[in-house]
Design a protein around this motif. Structure first.
Motif, PDB file in Angstrom:
ATOM      1  N   GLY A 260      45.566  15.996  35.054  1.00  0.00           N
ATOM      2  CA  GLY A 260      44.898  15.809  36.282  1.00  0.00           C
ATOM      3  C   GLY A 260      46.011  14.934  37.229  1.00  0.00           C
ATOM      4  N   GLY A 261      45.575  14.254  38.182  1.00  0.00           N
ATOM      5  CA  GLY A 261      46.318  13.185  38.931  1.00  0.00           C
ATOM      6  C   GLY A 261      46.800  14.047  40.324  1.00  0.00           C
ATOM      7  N   THR A 322      39.826   7.598  35.335  1.00  0.00           N
ATOM      8  CA  THR A 322      40.940   7.936  35.687  1.00  0.00           C
ATOM      9  C   THR A 322      41.527   9.136  35.212  1.00  0.00           C
ATOM     10  OG1 THR A 322      42.021   5.860  34.905  1.00  0.00           O
ATOM     11  CG2 THR A 322      41.048   5.696  36.875  1.00  0.00           C
ATOM     12  N   PHE A 323      42.592   9.701  35.970  1.00  0.00           N
ATOM     13  CA  PHE A 323      43.200  10.664  35.150  1.00  0.00           C
ATOM     14  C   PHE A 323      44.291  10.192  33.997  1.00  0.00           C
ATOM     15  CE2 PHE A 323      46.742   9.970  37.758  1.00  0.00           C
ATOM     16  CZ  PHE A 323      47.904  10.394  37.234  1.00  0.00           C
ATOM     17  N   LYS A 324      44.724   8.946  33.947  1.00  0.00           N
ATOM     18  CA  LYS A 324      45.502   8.307  32.979  1.00  0.00           C
ATOM     19  C   LYS A 324      45.229   6.843  33.187  1.00  0.00           C
ATOM     20  CE  LYS A 324      49.855   7.824  33.873  1.00  0.00           C
ATOM     21  NZ  LYS A 324      51.371   8.035  34.274  1.00  0.00           N
ATOM     22  N   MET A 330      42.002   8.676  40.833  1.00  0.00           N
ATOM     23  CA  MET A 330      40.861   9.841  40.224  1.00  0.00           C
ATOM     24  C   MET A 330      41.185  11.300  40.699  1.00  0.00           C
ATOM     25  SD  MET A 330      38.197   8.206  38.691  1.00  0.00           S
ATOM     26  CE  MET A 330      37.118   9.598  39.150  1.00  0.00           C
ATOM     27  N   ALA A 333      40.989  14.180  38.153  1.00  0.00           N
ATOM     28  CA  ALA A 333      40.931  13.731  36.727  1.00  0.00           C
ATOM     29  C   ALA A 333      39.693  14.514  35.790  1.00  0.00           C
ATOM     30  CB  ALA A 333      40.606  12.304  36.885  1.00  0.00           C
ATOM     31  N   SER A 335      37.391  13.695  34.305  1.00  0.00           N
ATOM     32  CA  SER A 335      36.039  13.158  34.444  1.00  0.00           C
ATOM     33  C   SER A 335      35.233  13.740  35.592  1.00  0.00           C
ATOM     34  CB  SER A 335      36.116  11.623  34.710  1.00  0.00           C
ATOM     35  OG  SER A 335      36.921  11.309  36.076  1.00  0.00           O
ATOM     36  N   THR A 387      39.844   7.977  28.622  1.00  0.00           N
ATOM     37  CA  THR A 387      41.044   7.596  29.513  1.00  0.00           C
ATOM     38  C   THR A 387      41.676   6.622  28.372  1.00  0.00           C
ATOM     39  OG1 THR A 387      40.264   8.051  31.629  1.00  0.00           O
ATOM     40  CG2 THR A 387      42.589   6.783  31.233  1.00  0.00           C
TER      41      THR A 387
END
Length: 441
Positions: A260-261, A322-324, A330, A333, A335, A387
């Motif tokens: 993600g990100g 969060t993605f990392k 977010m 992400a 999630s 995460t």
């Protein structure tokens, strides 16, 4: 050297602060007056380790300033960096360059002496040529060059990535611009950082190619993890076995719920669209995009299966949104796909993230946000580690098991050891590793 940094988002703020640390005089410009005022007061709008101190130190020294007046900043600059957002355009996946082009129009009118206009934002191949034409049409008399200098910053370690990069890529079409860029990066040249000079188009494509390759590497190990689960192999050992090959390398071989990100999702989409427009389809990257999108959805099904095939009325404790880790970002992400899917299946989601809850509250509805990890776990029917923040790597397993209604632990980042988790009495599920039954006692 005087630098105008247009945009105070993630790339602009980090780059501006780091250039000022190099001894440059930097003015970071943004049209959001309230944001600029907060920055002047020392309030940093993003979470990035070490950035608070870096900004404060250079602002106090007078090397780093914040302003809304683009015209004044550009008129006084030797180099003007474009660091505005280039999100995916709705409907077709192309990068939305509206912020870039709006800034270029203002820059063109503001140029007063020779300056290099540099794209720091990730922009599609050929954008530099378009910027060059725009400025020339608006200001035929302007003395300028256009360059490409893509960023390769990882959220959570961006300052180190800027100060000690693997390489710096610079696309220029004149010796004059090349000399300006050499002066800007003199500090890195002195520590023998590889600096790759090329043309603008090649520099633009290099950025996309790098992110697409890393996204492909992640997707590859995720698919190998699925095969490991099917045949009883261990993806950790597979990743180590192939990663020790110098031609492959160990980085980005960590199985998980999908990437993600702010970069990989939009950059792979933009590259696919650019390739299609050019009549040179990138089938591998197209497949990576499809697989990654589907993988996030499948992670919700994996959680549901681990809970016995149904989660209706069950509480799920979720650690990390969060993605990392080490960021509050977010964007795309996992999630954002997993939580709504669990809720649609009837689950009650209780979540905690060390830095991402303010953003999470804007994007995820009907989630119970908790003050710490153990509050999220307390009374849950299952725990999901999504995460891999450091504070989730050393949970008190005895306390965790006692707080859960059922000792179900779904580890989507493979933080824990399956044998140890079974010995601690957990029904433990991870990615690409053999499942072990909890030991009695």
């Amino acid at each position: 050297m005087r630098i105008a940094m247009i945009g105070t988002g993630y790339v602009g703020l980090v780059s501006g602060a780091c250039f000022s640390e190099f001894g440059m005089s930097v003015t970071c410009v943004d049209s959001d007056a309230s944001k600029i005022e907060r920055l002047k007061q020392g309030e940093i709008p993003i979470y990035e380790p070490g950035l608070n101190q870096l900004v404060a130190g250079n602002a106090n020294s007078g090397r780093l300033r914040f302003a809304t007046d683009l015209k004044a900043a550009v008129a006084d600059a030797d180099a003007v960096f474009l660091a505005v957002g280039t999100p995916s355009r709705r409907g077709d996946g192309h990068a939305d360059l509206s912020f870039v082009y709006a800034a270029v129009q203002e820059i063109a009118h503001a140029l007063s002496g020779y300056a290099v206009v540099i794209t720091k934002s990730t922009v599609p191949v050929g954008t530099g040529d378009t910027i060059d034409r725009m400025i020339r049409e608006i200001r035929p008399d302007a003395d300028y060059d256009v360059a490409s200098n893509p960023e390769f910053l990882r959220e959570g370690s961006a300052i180190n990535d800027f100060m000690r990069p693997d390489r710096v890529v610079i696309g220029v079409d004149s010796e004059r611009a090349k000399e300006v860029m050499r002066r800007i990066y003199r500090v890195l040249y002195l520590i023998e950082t590889p600096i790759v000079f090329t043309d603008r188009v090649t520099a633009e494509l290099t950025k996309y190619a790098a992110n697409a390759f890393l996204a492909t590497k992640i997707t590859f190990i995720n698919e190998i993890a699925d095969l490991c689960e099917a045949v009883g192999a261990d993806v950790h050992d597979v990743a180590r076995g192939i990663g020790l090959d110098g031609r492959i390398g160990r980085k980005f071989l960590h199985a998980g719920p999908g990437f993600g990100g702010s970069c990989f999702p939009k950059d792979t989409l933009a590259l696919v669209q650019t390739a299609r427009d050019a009549g040179a389809a990138l089938r591998i990257v197209e497949t990576v995009v499809d697989i990654n999108t589907e993988r996030k959805r499948r992670m919700a099904a994996k959680i549901i299966d681990a809970c016995g095939g149904a989660v209706a009325g069950k509480a799920i404790g979720l650690l990390g949104v969060t993605f990392k880790p080490n960021t509050d970002d977010m964007r795309d992400a996992p999630s954002l796909e997993i939580v709504p899917a669990l809720q649609a299946a009837g689950a009650i989601v209780r979540a905690f993230d060390p830095a991402g809850m303010a953003e999470g509250k804007k994007l995820l509805a009907d989630v119970t946000w908790c003050n710490d990890a153990y509050t999220a776990i307390d009374g849950a029917d299952a725990l999901v580690l999504l995460t891999e923040w450091n504070e989730f790597r050393a949970l008190d397993l005895t306390r965790t098991r006692s707080l859960l209604r059922r000792p179900i632990f779904i580890d989507l980042r493979n933080v824990y050891n399956p044998g140890q988790m079974a010995a601690a009495g957990f029904i433990y599920e991870s990615i690409g590793r053999p499942a072990l039954a909890a030991e009695e006692g």
